[in-house]
Design a protein around this motif. Structure first.
Motif, mmCIF file in Angstrom:
data_model
loop_
_atom_site.group_PDB
_atom_site.id
_atom_site.type_symbol
_atom_site.label_atom_id
_atom_site.label_comp_id
_atom_site.label_asym_id
_atom_site.label_seq_id
_atom_site.Cartn_x
_atom_site.Cartn_y
_atom_site.Cartn_z
ATOM 1 N N THR A 89 -41.828 35.852 -3.484
ATOM 2 C CA THR A 89 -41.800 34.990 -2.306
ATOM 3 C C THR A 89 -41.229 33.608 -2.618
ATOM 4 N N ARG A 90 -41.558 33.063 -3.768
ATOM 5 C CA ARG A 90 -41.074 31.721 -4.126
ATOM 6 C C ARG A 90 -39.554 31.666 -4.238
ATOM 7 N N TYR A 91 -38.906 32.831 -4.359
ATOM 8 C CA TYR A 91 -37.452 32.874 -4.509
ATOM 9 C C TYR A 91 -36.731 33.128 -3.184
ATOM 10 N N GLY A 92 -37.497 33.230 -2.101
ATOM 11 C CA GLY A 92 -36.887 33.337 -0.784
ATOM 12 C C GLY A 92 -36.869 34.721 -0.185
ATOM 13 N N PHE A 93 -37.611 35.657 -0.774
ATOM 14 C CA PHE A 93 -37.626 37.015 -0.226
ATOM 15 C C PHE A 93 -38.865 37.763 -0.697
ATOM 16 N N ARG A 94 -39.153 38.872 -0.029
ATOM 17 C CA ARG A 94 -40.161 39.839 -0.437
ATOM 18 C C ARG A 94 -39.473 41.194 -0.527
ATOM 19 N N LEU A 95 -39.968 42.074 -1.391
ATOM 20 C CA LEU A 95 -39.384 43.407 -1.534
ATOM 21 C C LEU A 95 -40.513 44.411 -1.543
ATOM 22 N N THR A 96 -40.540 45.278 -0.519
ATOM 23 C CA THR A 96 -41.644 46.213 -0.355
ATOM 24 C C THR A 96 -41.116 47.588 0.045
ATOM 25 N N PRO A 97 -41.899 48.652 -0.201
ATOM 26 C CA PRO A 97 -41.541 49.951 0.377
ATOM 27 C C PRO A 97 -41.503 49.830 1.898
ATOM 28 N N LYS A 98 -40.501 50.406 2.511
ATOM 29 C CA LYS A 98 -40.340 50.296 3.959
ATOM 30 C C LYS A 98 -41.466 51.036 4.680
ATOM 31 N N ASP A 99 -42.109 50.326 5.611
ATOM 32 C CA ASP A 99 -43.148 50.906 6.474
ATOM 33 C C ASP A 99 -44.336 51.456 5.692
ATOM 34 N N ALA A 100 -44.590 50.916 4.491
ATOM 35 C CA ALA A 100 -45.711 51.416 3.688
ATOM 36 C C ALA A 100 -46.966 50.626 4.031
ATOM 37 N N PRO A 101 -47.998 51.273 4.576
ATOM 38 C CA PRO A 101 -49.234 50.548 4.880
ATOM 39 C C PRO A 101 -50.054 50.310 3.619
ATOM 40 N N GLY A 102 -50.755 49.193 3.583
ATOM 41 C CA GLY A 102 -51.663 48.945 2.460
ATOM 42 C C GLY A 102 -50.928 48.715 1.157
ATOM 43 N N ALA A 103 -51.631 49.011 0.055
ATOM 44 C CA ALA A 103 -51.058 48.805 -1.273
ATOM 45 C C ALA A 103 -49.895 49.766 -1.489
ATOM 46 N N PRO A 104 -48.734 49.278 -1.995
ATOM 47 C CA PRO A 104 -47.580 50.151 -2.173
ATOM 48 C C PRO A 104 -47.808 51.187 -3.263
ATOM 49 N N ALA A 105 -47.403 52.425 -2.991
ATOM 50 C CA ALA A 105 -47.455 53.487 -3.993
ATOM 51 C C ALA A 105 -46.241 53.370 -4.900
ATOM 52 N N PRO A 106 -46.282 53.975 -6.086
ATOM 53 C CA PRO A 106 -45.101 53.940 -6.963
ATOM 54 C C PRO A 106 -43.885 54.523 -6.245
ATOM 55 N N LEU A 107 -42.744 53.864 -6.401
ATOM 56 C CA LEU A 107 -41.532 54.314 -5.743
ATOM 57 C C LEU A 107 -40.923 55.507 -6.474
ATOM 58 N N THR A 108 -40.273 56.377 -5.716
ATOM 59 C CA THR A 108 -39.544 57.502 -6.280
ATOM 60 C C THR A 108 -38.120 57.477 -5.740
ATOM 61 N N ASP A 109 -37.254 58.291 -6.338
ATOM 62 C CA ASP A 109 -35.841 58.278 -5.981
ATOM 63 C C ASP A 109 -35.616 58.415 -4.481
ATOM 64 N N ALA A 110 -34.718 57.551 -3.970
ATOM 65 C CA ALA A 110 -34.285 57.505 -2.570
ATOM 66 C C ALA A 110 -35.307 56.898 -1.620
ATOM 67 N N ASP A 111 -36.461 56.453 -2.127
ATOM 68 C CA ASP A 111 -37.419 55.781 -1.245
ATOM 69 C C ASP A 111 -36.784 54.533 -0.635
ATOM 70 N N PRO A 112 -36.976 54.327 0.677
ATOM 71 C CA PRO A 112 -36.447 53.111 1.294
ATOM 72 C C PRO A 112 -37.288 51.890 0.938
ATOM 73 N N VAL A 113 -36.615 50.768 0.751
ATOM 74 C CA VAL A 113 -37.295 49.510 0.481
ATOM 75 C C VAL A 113 -36.798 48.461 1.467
ATOM 76 N N ASP A 114 -37.656 47.504 1.716
ATOM 77 C CA ASP A 114 -37.399 46.457 2.702
ATOM 78 C C ASP A 114 -37.234 45.134 1.966
ATOM 79 N N LEU A 115 -36.004 44.599 1.990
ATOM 80 C CA LEU A 115 -35.752 43.258 1.477
ATOM 81 C C LEU A 115 -35.934 42.300 2.649
ATOM 82 N N HIS A 116 -37.000 41.521 2.576
ATOM 83 C CA HIS A 116 -37.377 40.632 3.668
ATOM 84 C C HIS A 116 -37.012 39.205 3.271
ATOM 85 N N LEU A 117 -35.915 38.689 3.841
ATOM 86 C CA LEU A 117 -35.469 37.331 3.535
ATOM 87 C C LEU A 117 -36.330 36.337 4.298
#
Length: 253
Positions: free
Chosen positions: A154-182
């Motif tokens: 966040t201090r760098y101007g963005f957040r990066l999370t699994p797209k539409d993932a509720p709660g604590a993020p699960a480990p990512l796997t190949d082709a999982d969508p991620v949300d770069l939130h500027l």
């Protein structure tokens, strides 16, 4: 072709002036590229042309920017018209006449655009097709070991999370969508990409005709700055982006 990036040319230009890009991302990518003087360079997924302009200003002999976003290319061409550097911008597919003519391909966040392994290999093949044998491909993408806490960045101007993932993020796997939130300077913009593991990335590059991959380290500008001491350490310990450096293997004789 309409893409999620069509309206983001000026936003990316503003983001390019942030401390994160000026003092960390730009020095890291430029450091990985090394001396580009006299090189023929393809800026693959050039966006608004910020790296195309940088490459030309650093002495590249010829720079071509390639992108599918009409909005981004409109912004890049407008900048070229205002400040001519001799950059050629191409929409969509690399022309056959330019295949095999480049010494270097820079692919900034192009591989996360792939939604399947087949698309990932196809994107790698575009870079391979553009290069002469022995030419380099330097690409920046979502880091396979990015920090699981989205607030880490966040201090760098963005957040990066699994797209539409509720709660604590699960480990990512190949082709999982991620949300770069500027989130810099009052902006609230979401850009979507895809995660790929290190093994899958290296496999796709090999399948596209590339040699061994080097994973380049990030660096800071090392100049005077308004950021507080220790500001970059959290990012350097778990960067959101990886820088891969490889080369096109010669055709078998």
């Amino acid at each position: 072709m309409t893409t999620q990036y069509d309206e983001l040319g000026s936003l990316y230009e503003e983001f390019s002036r942030t401390p994160f890009r000026q003092e960390l991302e730009f020095p890291s990518v430029i450091g990985a590229l090394g001396d580009v003087r006299g090189l023929r360079v393809l800026d693959f997924a050039c966006g608004n042309g910020v790296f195309s302009r940088t490459l030309m200003q650093r002495g590249a002999r010829h720079v071509v920017g390639l992108d599918e976003s009409a909005g981004m290319l409109e912004y890049a061409r407008a900048r070229e018209a205002d400040e001519p550097l001799g950059i050629r911008y191409i929409d969509g597919t690399l022309p056959d006449a330019l295949a095999g003519t480049f010494d270097l391909v820079l692919g900034l966040y192009i591989l996360p655009y792939a939604t399947s392994y087949e698309e990932l290999v196809d994107l790698c093949r575009v870079a391979s097709r553009a290069l002469r044998p022995g030419g380099r491909f330097v690409t920046v993408l979502v880091h396979p070991e990015l920090h699981p806490d989205p607030d880490h960045y966040t201090r760098y101007g963005f957040r990066l999370t699994p797209k539409d993932a509720p709660g604590a993020p699960a480990p990512l796997t190949d082709a999982d969508p991620v949300d770069l939130h500027l989130t810099f300077s009052g902006h609230d913009t979401h850009i979507y990409a895809h995660y790929w593991s290190a093994d899958t990335l290296e496999l796709a590059l090999r399948e596209a005709g590339f040699g061994p991959v080097q994973w380049r380290r990030h660096r800071t500008a090392g100049s005077a700055s308004d950021v507080p001491p220790g500001f970059w350490e959290p990012y350097l310990s778990a960067p959101h982006a990886a820088i891969l450096d490889t080369y096109k293997e010669p055709e078998p004789s």
